[in-house]
Design an enzyme around this catalytic site. Structure first.
Site, mmCIF file in Angstrom:
data_model
loop_
_atom_site.group_PDB
_atom_site.id
_atom_site.type_symbol
_atom_site.label_atom_id
_atom_site.label_comp_id
_atom_site.label_asym_id
_atom_site.label_seq_id
_atom_site.Cartn_x
_atom_site.Cartn_y
_atom_site.Cartn_z
ATOM 1 N N SER A 13 29.517 44.869 -1.285
ATOM 2 C CA SER A 13 29.036 46.108 -0.854
ATOM 3 C C SER A 13 28.777 46.358 0.369
ATOM 4 O O SER A 13 28.792 47.570 1.033
ATOM 5 C CB SER A 13 27.708 46.246 -1.953
ATOM 6 O OG SER A 13 26.593 45.570 -1.364
ATOM 7 N N ASN A 14 28.322 45.494 1.189
ATOM 8 C CA ASN A 14 28.271 45.605 2.705
ATOM 9 C C ASN A 14 29.343 45.880 3.291
ATOM 10 O O ASN A 14 29.461 46.796 4.221
ATOM 11 C CB ASN A 14 27.543 44.418 3.533
ATOM 12 C CG ASN A 14 26.080 44.370 3.135
ATOM 13 O OD1 ASN A 14 25.322 45.258 3.861
ATOM 14 N ND2 ASN A 14 25.673 43.437 2.335
ATOM 15 N N LYS A 91 29.479 30.357 3.302
ATOM 16 C CA LYS A 91 29.784 28.969 3.865
ATOM 17 C C LYS A 91 29.390 29.016 5.373
ATOM 18 O O LYS A 91 29.186 30.028 5.949
ATOM 19 C CB LYS A 91 31.342 28.743 3.884
ATOM 20 C CG LYS A 91 31.849 28.490 2.547
ATOM 21 C CD LYS A 91 31.433 27.020 1.984
ATOM 22 C CE LYS A 91 32.034 26.738 0.564
ATOM 23 N NZ LYS A 91 31.640 27.510 -0.601
ATOM 24 N N LEU A 92 28.992 27.783 5.822
ATOM 25 C CA LEU A 92 28.638 27.734 7.338
ATOM 26 C C LEU A 92 29.765 27.956 8.105
ATOM 27 O O LEU A 92 31.003 27.288 7.830
ATOM 28 C CB LEU A 92 28.236 26.505 7.475
ATOM 29 C CG LEU A 92 27.452 26.125 8.748
ATOM 30 C CD1 LEU A 92 26.020 26.970 9.104
ATOM 31 C CD2 LEU A 92 27.257 24.530 9.013
ATOM 32 N N ASN A 107 25.488 37.997 11.309
ATOM 33 C CA ASN A 107 25.166 38.078 10.107
ATOM 34 C C ASN A 107 24.127 38.848 9.468
ATOM 35 O O ASN A 107 23.358 39.472 10.357
ATOM 36 C CB ASN A 107 24.740 36.416 9.598
ATOM 37 C CG ASN A 107 24.655 36.261 7.952
ATOM 38 O OD1 ASN A 107 25.279 36.502 7.476
ATOM 39 N ND2 ASN A 107 23.682 35.522 7.924
ATOM 40 N N HIS A 109 20.954 39.020 6.749
ATOM 41 C CA HIS A 109 20.304 37.949 5.645
ATOM 42 C C HIS A 109 19.105 38.852 5.052
ATOM 43 O O HIS A 109 18.274 39.680 5.710
ATOM 44 C CB HIS A 109 19.355 36.929 6.575
ATOM 45 C CG HIS A 109 18.835 36.097 5.653
ATOM 46 N ND1 HIS A 109 19.506 35.033 4.974
ATOM 47 C CD2 HIS A 109 17.438 35.757 5.109
ATOM 48 C CE1 HIS A 109 18.697 34.387 4.154
ATOM 49 N NE2 HIS A 109 17.174 34.812 4.389
HETATM 50 C C1 GRF Z 1 23.587 40.693 0.638
HETATM 51 O O1 GRF Z 1 22.534 40.618 0.333
HETATM 52 C C2 GRF Z 1 23.856 40.004 1.977
HETATM 53 O O2 GRF Z 1 22.337 40.221 2.663
HETATM 54 C C3 GRF Z 1 23.508 38.297 1.451
HETATM 55 O O3 GRF Z 1 24.553 38.431 0.464
HETATM 56 C C4 GRF Z 1 24.622 39.714 -0.278
HETATM 57 C C5 GRF Z 1 25.935 40.338 -0.153
HETATM 58 O O4 GRF Z 1 26.068 41.584 -1.057
HETATM 59 N N1 GRF Z 1 23.915 37.721 2.892
HETATM 60 P P1 GRF Z 1 27.516 42.193 -0.920
HETATM 61 O O5 GRF Z 1 28.751 41.341 -1.000
HETATM 62 O O6 GRF Z 1 27.844 42.741 0.707
HETATM 63 O O7 GRF Z 1 27.429 43.446 -2.043
#
Ligand code: GRF
Length: 206
Positions: A13-14, A91-92, A107, A109
């Site tokens: 979704s991001n 993953k790292l 990134n 978070h």
């Molecule tokens: C988000 O909450 C992001 O902050 C975290 O993993 C989730 C990813 O969501 N790191 P999406 O795959 O972008 O929908």
């Protein structure tokens, strides 16, 4: 114009929010490829709909330890990548990739660093831990990536209140809305060369 690689392990979704924002907000950038440690994450469907190449790249595909980071770096070079955006990537990032792209990996978070982070703090686990701790505020952090989980310089944070009757799912949904809004802001600033890193501090130029 910056060339972006998005790394994602899940639904994406991001990634979708970033693709929308690049057009809507005139971000001088193009997502050139989407990389995943999973063979067919939702993020790949979103990428394919947008005509973006996808690559499944997992450590387990390579027998020699050095071959995996070398493969990732080669992919980045093939696509002339200027910025690596981790969007739900679990993953790292290998230290060789961090070293090859200093200050060029970010990134997001779903909590306020430096709390509720590190290995194992992902997805709903973050929000469960936030609720269990009793804090009244959580939020979103966008940060640069170093060779550890969630420890690089912080670029932007925004708070989200924790409500007394919150479930991890409800809290995650409100946090995600903020993620979708602020990740594009940070990417835009990076692509316009408006982020200046001095040690641990990231300054925004107007
Ligand atoms: C988000 O909450 C992001 O902050 C975290 O993993 C989730 C990813 O969501 N790191 P999406 O795959 O972008 O929908």
């Amino acid at each position: 114009m910056k060339h972006i690689a998005v790394f994602a392990s899940g639904r994406g979704s991001n990634l979708a929010a970033i693709l929308t924002a690049i057009i809507r907000d005139r971000i001088p950038a193009k997502v050139e490829c989407v990389i995943s440690d999973q063979p067919s994450p939702g993020a790949f469907d979103i990428a394919r709909q947008a005509g973006i190449p996808t690559y499944w790249a997992a450590r387990s595909q390579f027998s020699a330890a050095e071959a995996y980071p070398r493969h990732l770096i080669q992919l980045m070079q093939n696509h002339h990548i200027d910025l690596i955006v981790l969007a739900g990537y679990l993953k790292l990032i290998p230290r060789q990739l961090v070293a090859a792209y200093p200050g060029m990996i970010m990134n997001i978070h779903p909590a306020l660093l430096p709390n509720f982070c590190g290995k194992g703090y992902y997805g709903l686990k973050v929000h469960e831990a936030v609720i269990a701790s009793g804090v009244k505020m959580t939020g979103v952090t966008v940060h640069f990536v170093d060779e550890h989980y969630d420890t690089g310089p912080i670029i932007l944070q925004e708070t989200v209140p924790v409500l007394s009757d919150d479930t991890p799912e409800r809290l995650a949904a409100r946090v995600l809305e903020v993620e979708h809004r602020i990740y594009p802001l940070v990417i835009k600033a990076f692509c316009e060369d408006r982020l200046v890193v001095e040690g641990r501090k990231v300054n925004w130029k107007s």
